[in-house]
Design an enzyme around this catalytic site. Structure first.
Site, short mmCIF file in Angstrom:
data_model
loop_
_atom_site.label_atom_id
_atom_site.label_comp_id
_atom_site.label_asym_id
_atom_site.label_seq_id
_atom_site.Cartn_x
_atom_site.Cartn_y
_atom_site.Cartn_z
N ASN A 143 34.86 18.45 38.13
CA ASN A 143 35.87 19.46 38.42
C ASN A 143 37.17 18.78 38.81
O ASN A 143 37.15 17.68 39.36
CB ASN A 143 35.42 20.31 39.61
CG ASN A 143 34.80 21.63 39.17
OD1 ASN A 143 34.93 22.06 38.03
ND2 ASN A 143 34.12 22.28 40.11
N ALA A 174 24.69 25.47 36.84
CA ALA A 174 23.36 24.98 37.21
C ALA A 174 23.23 24.95 38.72
O ALA A 174 24.23 24.89 39.43
CB ALA A 174 23.15 23.59 36.65
N LYS A 228 41.61 24.39 32.72
CA LYS A 228 40.44 24.56 33.59
C LYS A 228 40.85 24.39 35.06
O LYS A 228 40.36 25.10 35.94
CB LYS A 228 39.35 23.55 33.19
CG LYS A 228 38.14 23.47 34.12
CD LYS A 228 37.16 24.58 33.85
CE LYS A 228 36.03 24.78 34.83
NZ LYS A 228 35.43 23.68 35.49
N ASN A 232 40.21 26.71 38.48
CA ASN A 232 39.65 26.21 39.74
C ASN A 232 40.64 26.39 40.90
O ASN A 232 40.22 26.70 42.03
CB ASN A 232 39.26 24.73 39.62
CG ASN A 232 38.02 24.54 38.77
OD1 ASN A 232 38.03 23.81 37.81
ND2 ASN A 232 36.95 25.23 39.10
N ASN A 236 38.43 28.73 43.26
CA ASN A 236 37.68 27.95 44.25
C ASN A 236 38.16 28.15 45.69
O ASN A 236 37.36 28.53 46.56
CB ASN A 236 37.66 26.47 43.87
CG ASN A 236 36.83 26.23 42.62
OD1 ASN A 236 36.76 27.08 41.76
ND2 ASN A 236 36.17 25.11 42.53
N ASN A 246 32.44 35.01 43.15
CA ASN A 246 33.63 34.99 42.29
C ASN A 246 34.11 36.40 41.93
O ASN A 246 35.31 36.67 41.86
CB ASN A 246 33.33 34.23 40.99
CG ASN A 246 33.06 32.75 41.25
OD1 ASN A 246 33.24 32.28 42.36
ND2 ASN A 246 32.64 32.02 40.23
#
Ligand code: PAF
Length: 346
Positions: A143, A174, A228, A232, A236, A246
């Site tokens: 990330n 995951a 991306k 984030n 985040n 989220n």
């Protein structure tokens, strides 16, 4: 709870050729791993990728200590993947402690995939750089942004090593259930792209594309990583501060904050030579919020579990690049300050 498949497709069988040439339990010059892809990091994404690759060709798992499931005299263990359909797949796992390796052991490695947290990347690369063979390709998969600049600097110091560097990102989700046990919790696109030095050997790239569903190669990885990063930067810190899933960010009270963070990111990206559109970026963020509504962001989980976050490589990267260009990014700075304060209070 997903249903477990007790038929256990255990791939550790006696007919399989060992991927590690062992004659005793110590790593010495006689030991050469017979694998060409190594993964550094046994977190959720590292473990998931390990299992996905293992389904087509045995990789090697590199960690800082083999406490992740194996005893100190045991390079072979089993890694369990709980698939999206709830099946449990057990696969052989060959792992090694980076600190106990020598150059000979890694002589066959052609690709190292670095799956550690963003703030651990430079250390991981420093540990492995003199051990991997000349021409071995490196793929950073984490990330945030920033470590690639440090890795580029490290590679520049040793041009004789001829190491190529690629960057990538994955939206697969995951969850680590335990040492060497991972649950695949969400499908998602993965992209990789070349950054510097020799390109990734085609045969290795093809193995990766065959193993990871929905993985593709892009021409301009830096632009894709900025895109991306913006996702984030918005999701985040806001989810970590509000301690919410989220999906909560779809509430109208977050709209202005999300837009302000995004607008600043786009300004800084532009100064860095990367052109992105505000409406498109906000639309992508909203889509991720919708698609991952029930997930807790990685930063939310890090704060929740009292772990160090990747804030420096997310909003912190935007703040650092803004400072470099003499720009002000009040919202990203505020996210950085608040999350850093939460971290130090832990
Ligand atoms: O860091 C994360 O959690 C993920 O990258 C994302 C896209 C924000 C979804 O949770």
């Amino acid at each position: 709870m997903p249903q477990r498949n007790n038929s256990n497709r255990n791939l550790l069988n006696t007919t399989q050729k060992p991927a590690f040439d062992v004659s005793d339990n110590h790593v010495n010059d006689k030991h050469v791993y017979q694998t060409d892809i190594a993964i550094i990091g046994a977190g959720a994404i590292g473990s998931l990728l390990y299992c996905q690759l293992a389904a087509i060709k045995q990789p090697l798992l590199l960690t800082r200590s083999r406490s992740v499931g194996a005893t100190s005299h045991d390079d072979f263990s089993t890694i369990t993947l709980e698939t999206l359909s709830g099946d449990s797949l057990h696969q052989p796992c060959i792992q090694a402690d980076i600190n106990q390796l020598n150059k000979a052991a890694l002589a066959n490695i052609k690709l190292v995939i670095v799956c550690v947290k963003a703030y651990q990347v430079t250390d991981a690369i420093s540990s492995i750089l003199t051990l991997i063979p000349q021409g071995c390709h490196i793929l950073l998969l984490h990330n945030g942004m920033g470590p690639h600049l440090q890795v580029l600097a490290l590679l520049k110091q040793q041009p004789q090593l001829k190491q190529g560097l690629s960057l990538g990102t994955t939206s697969q989700a995951a969850l680590k259930l335990g040492p060497l046990q991972v649950r695949h919790t969400g499908k998602g696109k993965s992209i990789i792209g070349h950054l510097s030095g020799p390109v990734m050997p085609l045969a290795i790239q093809n193995q990766l594309l065959a193993a990871v569903e929905d993985m593709s190669v892009v021409d301009d990885i830096v632009t894709s990583l900025w895109q991306k990063l913006i996702v984030n930067c918005a999701i985040n810190p806001l989810t970590a501060l509000a301690q919410c899933a989220n999906g909560e960010l779809a509430q109208p009270q977050y709209k202005l904050q999300i837009e302000a963070i995004t607008q600043e990111c786009i300004m800084v990206a532009k100064a860095d030579g990367v052109n992105l559109s505000l409406p498109d970026s906000v639309a992508i963020i909203n889509q991720v919020i919708k698609l991952t509504a029930n997930n807790f962001s990685s930063m939310h989980q890090d704060i929740h579990h009292n772990r160090k976050t990747e804030i420096q490589q997310i909003n912190g990267y935007v703040v650092a690049r803004a400072a470099h260009h003499g720009l002000t990014v009040a919202m990203n700075q505020s996210m950085l300050t608040k999350i850093t304060a939460l971290e130090s209070a832990q």
